[in-house]
Design a protein around this motif. Structure first.
Motif, short mmCIF file in Angstrom:
data_model
loop_
_atom_site.label_atom_id
_atom_site.label_comp_id
_atom_site.label_asym_id
_atom_site.label_seq_id
_atom_site.Cartn_x
_atom_site.Cartn_y
_atom_site.Cartn_z
N PRO A 270 -61.14 17.13 27.95
CA PRO A 270 -61.41 16.46 27.12
C PRO A 270 -59.60 17.53 26.55
CG PRO A 270 -63.48 16.43 26.87
CD PRO A 270 -62.93 17.46 28.25
N ARG A 271 -59.01 16.48 25.85
CA ARG A 271 -57.72 16.87 25.57
C ARG A 271 -57.35 17.92 23.94
NH1 ARG A 271 -52.10 13.35 24.63
NH2 ARG A 271 -51.42 15.06 23.12
N ASP A 272 -58.41 17.52 23.45
CA ASP A 272 -58.87 17.83 22.04
C ASP A 272 -59.72 19.47 21.88
OD1 ASP A 272 -61.24 16.85 22.31
OD2 ASP A 272 -61.49 16.63 20.66
N ARG A 273 -60.11 19.09 23.34
CA ARG A 273 -60.92 20.67 23.24
C ARG A 273 -59.97 21.56 24.02
NH1 ARG A 273 -63.36 21.41 18.94
NH2 ARG A 273 -64.56 22.99 20.54
N LEU A 274 -59.63 21.11 25.19
CA LEU A 274 -58.34 22.11 26.16
C LEU A 274 -57.63 23.00 24.59
CD1 LEU A 274 -57.42 22.83 28.47
CD2 LEU A 274 -55.95 21.13 28.24
N ALA A 275 -56.88 21.87 23.70
CA ALA A 275 -56.41 22.60 23.00
C ALA A 275 -56.61 23.86 21.24
CB ALA A 275 -55.35 21.47 22.08
N VAL A 276 -57.34 23.57 20.91
CA VAL A 276 -58.23 24.45 20.75
C VAL A 276 -58.80 25.45 20.98
CG1 VAL A 276 -60.59 24.71 19.31
CG2 VAL A 276 -59.62 22.25 19.46
N ALA A 277 -59.18 25.05 22.76
CA ALA A 277 -59.70 26.40 23.31
C ALA A 277 -58.34 27.36 23.61
CB ALA A 277 -59.86 25.87 25.01
N LEU A 278 -56.96 27.05 23.94
CA LEU A 278 -55.62 27.15 24.19
C LEU A 278 -55.76 27.52 23.15
CD1 LEU A 278 -54.44 24.75 26.96
CD2 LEU A 278 -55.42 27.02 27.43
N LEU A 283 -51.75 34.73 26.53
CA LEU A 283 -50.63 34.19 26.06
C LEU A 283 -50.02 33.46 28.16
CD1 LEU A 283 -47.73 32.60 26.14
CD2 LEU A 283 -46.73 35.42 26.44
N SER A 284 -50.81 34.64 28.84
CA SER A 284 -51.07 34.33 30.54
C SER A 284 -52.00 33.52 30.85
CB SER A 284 -50.88 35.37 31.31
OG SER A 284 -52.42 36.20 30.60
N MET A 285 -53.17 33.18 29.76
CA MET A 285 -53.94 31.90 30.18
C MET A 285 -53.40 30.45 29.76
SD MET A 285 -56.70 30.69 31.53
CE MET A 285 -57.83 31.76 32.10
N ARG A 286 -52.53 30.78 28.37
CA ARG A 286 -52.08 29.17 28.16
C ARG A 286 -51.02 28.72 29.75
NH1 ARG A 286 -49.91 29.46 22.31
NH2 ARG A 286 -51.88 29.88 21.93
N GLU A 287 -50.27 29.55 29.96
CA GLU A 287 -48.64 29.99 30.76
C GLU A 287 -49.41 29.26 32.11
OE1 GLU A 287 -46.74 33.44 31.29
OE2 GLU A 287 -45.83 32.87 29.47
#
Length: 349
Positions: A270-278, A283-287
């Protein structure tokens, strides 16, 4: 004295210095620490009497020092995860129950466990898969097999006979037809053999590794609890702590997924949960996540993260745990492969 034994002794000394708690009070502390979510499966396993007694202990427990709570839980984790730390038998079970339940209730339970001759063993045997039981019985004397099958349900005995070699099975059938009442001492001897040779071996072979179980428990902790427990467990039993860490699959391990795997996960998340997780990710995980999206999707996700403002750490932990759980579900469905290190062929989930 070995290092682990010294650490265990030190922990025992700390427990002794803290407030002395009875068995049921120790259980009450653990249930308070688990809370409503993690404690729910435990409550489901208790009967009404146990619930009442445990609830009474919880309601009258009073203040318990944080170090006492930590020591009790670390002691439990250490014992569960250390090889050979637990020795389950009738005597140790009775001692444990005696510290938690009323004497008459303990007596009733232990009577059921020891049971009248044949009762408990044959019930257990009825739950064993027929091919496993047949593989064991084919090496026994046919008369013994005849006695065993005569104690089982007709449908289970039929399936076992169908698996046994034909000539051997016919011999067993003839002996069952001629079988009269079995003397009590013979029946008890057969029970004892089944218990010590077959059921004990079956239990040992199917026993799940305690470190794997503990790794799953640690995966369910929030970040702060996980860090606290691992730190203290490293002091009390470093080898066990290292083993648990190796078996744990965390949010950071998602970076070890291959391109196809991470893209499958991102499509399902789910996009909203992905945003909260990131929001709380490195920074490396986000990239890494963004590099496996289209530029448009990555831009939209970046905007979502920037627009949401401050987020509670607990919400981040829950969102990240949700993604880990989703990855495991997808792996179980064969849609992606999870390994503990890149390039490793062995699947761990």
């Amino acid at each position: 004295m070995a290092a682990n034994e010294q650490q265990t002794a030190l922990l025992a000394q700390r427990l002794a210095k803290n407030r002395a708690l009875t068995g049921v009070e120790r259980a009450a502390v653990v249930m308070f620490a688990l809370g409503d979510v993690h404690g729910a499966p435990v409550w489901d396993q208790l009967d009404d009497l146990e619930i009442r007694e445990l609830s009474a202990a919880m309601s009258s427990l009073g203040p318990v020092a944080p170090e006492t709570v930590d020591d009790l839980l670390i002691d439990f984790v250490s014992r569960m995860s250390a090889t050979g730390a637990l020795n389950g038998n009738v005597e140790s079970t009775e001692r444990l129950l005696a510290s938690l339940l009323p004497k008459d209730r303990v007596g009733q339970i232990m009577e059921e466990i020891r049971g009248p001759a044949g009762r408990t063993m044959w019930e257990k045997l009825s739950n064993v898969q027929e091919n496993v039981l047949a593989n064991y019985l084919k090496n026994e004397y046919p008369q013994t097999v005849a006695v065993v099958l005569s104690k089982l349900r007709a449908e289970q005995a039929a399936r076992v006979l169908a698996i046994l070699p034909e000539d051997y099975a016919l011999d067993v059938v003839r002996r069952m037809l001629a079988l009269e009442s079995v003397q009590k001492d013979i029946l008890e001897r057969i029970e004892k053999t089944l218990k010590t040779e077959f059921m004990a071996g079956l239990s040992q072979s199917s026993r799940r590794d305690a470190h794997e179980q503990m790794a799953e428990i640690f995966n369910s902790f929030d970040r702060q609890t996980e860090t606290r427990f691992l730190s203290k467990l490293e002091e009390a039993a470093k080898e066990s702590a290292d083993r648990i860490k190796q078996l744990m699959f965390t949010f950071d391990d998602l970076a070890k997924l291959d391109s196809a795997g991470i893209q499958t996960l991102l499509q399902e998340a789910p996009r909203d949960r992905l945003a909260v997780a990131l929001k709380g990710a490195s920074l490396s995980m986000r990239e890494f996540m963004m590099s496996n999206m289209s530029s448009r999707a990555a831009k939209m996700l970046t905007d979502d993260i920037e627009d949401m403002g401050p987020v509670r750490l607990r919400d981040v932990d829950e969102a990240q745990a949700g993604l880990v759980g989703l990855a495991k579900d997808l792996a179980a469905a064969g849609k992606l492969a999870i390994s503990k290190s890149k390039g490793e062929d062995e699947l761990v989930y």
